[in-house]
Design a protein around this motif. Structure first.
Motif, PDB file in Angstrom:
ATOM      1  N   ALA A   1      -9.224 -21.338   3.723  1.00 49.21           N
ATOM      2  CA  ALA A   1      -8.726 -22.711   3.799  1.00 49.21           C
ATOM      3  C   ALA A   1      -9.184 -23.376   5.092  1.00 49.21           C
ATOM      4  O   ALA A   1      -9.547 -24.544   5.093  1.00 49.21           O
ATOM      5  N   ILE A   2      -9.214 -22.632   6.163  1.00 51.62           N
ATOM      6  CA  ILE A   2      -9.677 -23.164   7.444  1.00 51.62           C
ATOM      7  C   ILE A   2     -11.160 -23.526   7.359  1.00 51.62           C
ATOM      8  O   ILE A   2     -11.603 -24.508   7.923  1.00 51.62           O
ATOM      9  N   ALA A   3     -11.928 -22.760   6.581  1.00 47.04           N
ATOM     10  CA  ALA A   3     -13.359 -22.996   6.452  1.00 47.04           C
ATOM     11  C   ALA A   3     -13.659 -24.321   5.762  1.00 47.04           C
ATOM     12  O   ALA A   3     -14.755 -24.842   5.878  1.00 47.04           O
ATOM     13  N   CYS A   4     -12.700 -24.893   5.039  1.00 43.43           N
ATOM     14  CA  CYS A   4     -12.920 -26.142   4.314  1.00 43.43           C
ATOM     15  C   CYS A   4     -12.741 -27.374   5.192  1.00 43.43           C
ATOM     16  O   CYS A   4     -13.011 -28.483   4.747  1.00 43.43           O
ATOM     17  N   GLN A   5     -12.260 -27.221   6.390  1.00 43.07           N
ATOM     18  CA  GLN A   5     -12.052 -28.365   7.272  1.00 43.07           C
ATOM     19  C   GLN A   5     -13.384 -29.042   7.569  1.00 43.07           C
ATOM     20  O   GLN A   5     -14.408 -28.395   7.700  1.00 43.07           O
ATOM     21  N   GLY A   6     -13.361 -30.361   7.658  1.00 46.34           N
ATOM     22  CA  GLY A   6     -14.564 -31.106   8.013  1.00 46.34           C
ATOM     23  C   GLY A   6     -15.392 -31.528   6.812  1.00 46.34           C
ATOM     24  O   GLY A   6     -16.381 -32.214   6.965  1.00 46.34           O
ATOM     25  N   HIS A   7     -14.999 -31.143   5.599  1.00 50.46           N
ATOM     26  CA  HIS A   7     -15.730 -31.547   4.409  1.00 50.46           C
ATOM     27  C   HIS A   7     -15.168 -32.860   3.893  1.00 50.46           C
ATOM     28  O   HIS A   7     -14.060 -33.258   4.228  1.00 50.46           O
ATOM     29  N   SER A   8     -15.940 -33.541   3.043  1.00 56.59           N
ATOM     30  CA  SER A   8     -15.484 -34.823   2.510  1.00 56.59           C
ATOM     31  C   SER A   8     -14.342 -34.640   1.517  1.00 56.59           C
ATOM     32  O   SER A   8     -14.163 -33.569   0.946  1.00 56.59           O
ATOM     33  N   LYS A   9     -13.574 -35.700   1.322  1.00 60.84           N
ATOM     34  CA  LYS A   9     -12.439 -35.660   0.405  1.00 60.84           C
ATOM     35  C   LYS A   9     -12.931 -35.703  -1.030  1.00 60.84           C
ATOM     36  O   LYS A   9     -13.975 -36.285  -1.322  1.00 60.84           O
ATOM     37  N   GLN A  10     -12.170 -35.105  -1.926  1.00 59.53           N
ATOM     38  CA  GLN A  10     -12.486 -35.081  -3.349  1.00 59.53           C
ATOM     39  C   GLN A  10     -11.504 -35.969  -4.104  1.00 59.53           C
ATOM     40  O   GLN A  10     -10.342 -36.075  -3.730  1.00 59.53           O
ATOM     41  N   THR A  11     -11.953 -36.573  -5.198  1.00 60.11           N
ATOM     42  CA  THR A  11     -11.072 -37.343  -6.051  1.00 60.11           C
ATOM     43  C   THR A  11     -10.292 -36.403  -6.943  1.00 60.11           C
ATOM     44  O   THR A  11     -10.853 -35.476  -7.507  1.00 60.11           O
ATOM     45  N   GLN A  12      -8.992 -36.639  -7.060  1.00 60.64           N
ATOM     46  CA  GLN A  12      -8.140 -35.811  -7.901  1.00 60.64           C
ATOM     47  C   GLN A  12      -7.095 -36.703  -8.540  1.00 60.64           C
ATOM     48  O   GLN A  12      -6.578 -37.615  -7.909  1.00 60.64           O
ATOM     49  N   SER A  13      -6.806 -36.447  -9.797  1.00 63.78           N
ATOM     50  CA  SER A  13      -5.821 -37.249 -10.515  1.00 63.78           C
ATOM     51  C   SER A  13      -4.407 -36.761 -10.222  1.00 63.78           C
ATOM     52  O   SER A  13      -4.197 -35.588  -9.945  1.00 63.78           O
ATOM     53  N   CYS A  14      -3.450 -37.687 -10.342  1.00 60.48           N
ATOM     54  CA  CYS A  14      -2.050 -37.314 -10.238  1.00 60.48           C
ATOM     55  C   CYS A  14      -1.597 -36.705 -11.562  1.00 60.48           C
ATOM     56  O   CYS A  14      -2.166 -36.975 -12.610  1.00 60.48           O
ATOM     57  N   ALA A  15      -0.563 -35.907 -11.501  1.00 64.02           N
ATOM     58  CA  ALA A  15      -0.004 -35.278 -12.696  1.00 64.02           C
ATOM     59  C   ALA A  15       0.577 -36.345 -13.628  1.00 64.02           C
ATOM     60  O   ALA A  15       0.941 -37.427 -13.178  1.00 64.02           O
ATOM     61  N   PRO A  16       0.672 -36.042 -14.920  1.00 61.58           N
ATOM     62  CA  PRO A  16       1.292 -36.994 -15.844  1.00 61.58           C
ATOM     63  C   PRO A  16       2.702 -37.370 -15.374  1.00 61.58           C
ATOM     64  O   PRO A  16       3.449 -36.527 -14.892  1.00 61.58           O
ATOM     65  N   GLY A  17       3.038 -38.657 -15.475  1.00 60.76           N
ATOM     66  CA  GLY A  17       4.348 -39.129 -15.043  1.00 60.76           C
ATOM     67  C   GLY A  17       4.392 -39.512 -13.579  1.00 60.76           C
ATOM     68  O   GLY A  17       5.443 -39.877 -13.059  1.00 60.76           O
ATOM     69  N   THR A  18       3.239 -39.423 -12.893  1.00 60.25           N
ATOM     70  CA  THR A  18       3.178 -39.805 -11.482  1.00 60.25           C
ATOM     71  C   THR A  18       2.007 -40.757 -11.263  1.00 60.25           C
ATOM     72  O   THR A  18       1.072 -40.802 -12.054  1.00 60.25           O
ATOM     73  N   THR A  19       2.062 -41.518 -10.183  1.00 62.18           N
ATOM     74  CA  THR A  19       0.974 -42.412  -9.795  1.00 62.18           C
ATOM     75  C   THR A  19       0.712 -42.256  -8.298  1.00 62.18           C
ATOM     76  O   THR A  19       1.562 -41.773  -7.548  1.00 62.18           O
ATOM     77  N   TRP A  20      -0.463 -42.679  -7.867  1.00 60.41           N
ATOM     78  CA  TRP A  20      -0.851 -42.579  -6.463  1.00 60.41           C
ATOM     79  C   TRP A  20      -0.162 -43.665  -5.645  1.00 60.41           C
ATOM     80  O   TRP A  20      -0.169 -44.842  -5.997  1.00 60.41           O
TER      81      TRP A  20
END
Length: 50
Positions: free
Chosen positions: A18-37
């Motif tokens: 998890a520490i190795a992932c720092q510094g990478h660009s953000k990814q698009t991810q959908s919210c779960a059904p019944g939720t919104t961003w």
């Protein structure tokens, strides 16, 4: 004793990956059904009932 050591090793390796992932660009991810961003809290929130 061996089981405890293996569990500790697995947790340590997962934390280091998890520490190795720092510094990478953000990814698009959908919210779960019944939720919104919610951009104010930068998280998915439950939809308000109408």
């Amino acid at each position: 004793m061996i089981r405890t050591t293996l569990c500790a090793l697995a947790l340590a390796l997962s934390a280091s990956s998890a520490i190795a992932c720092q510094g990478h660009s953000k990814q698009t991810q959908s919210c779960a059904p019944g939720t919104t961003w919610d951009s104010a809290s930068e998280s998915c929130v439950k939809n308000a009932s109408s």
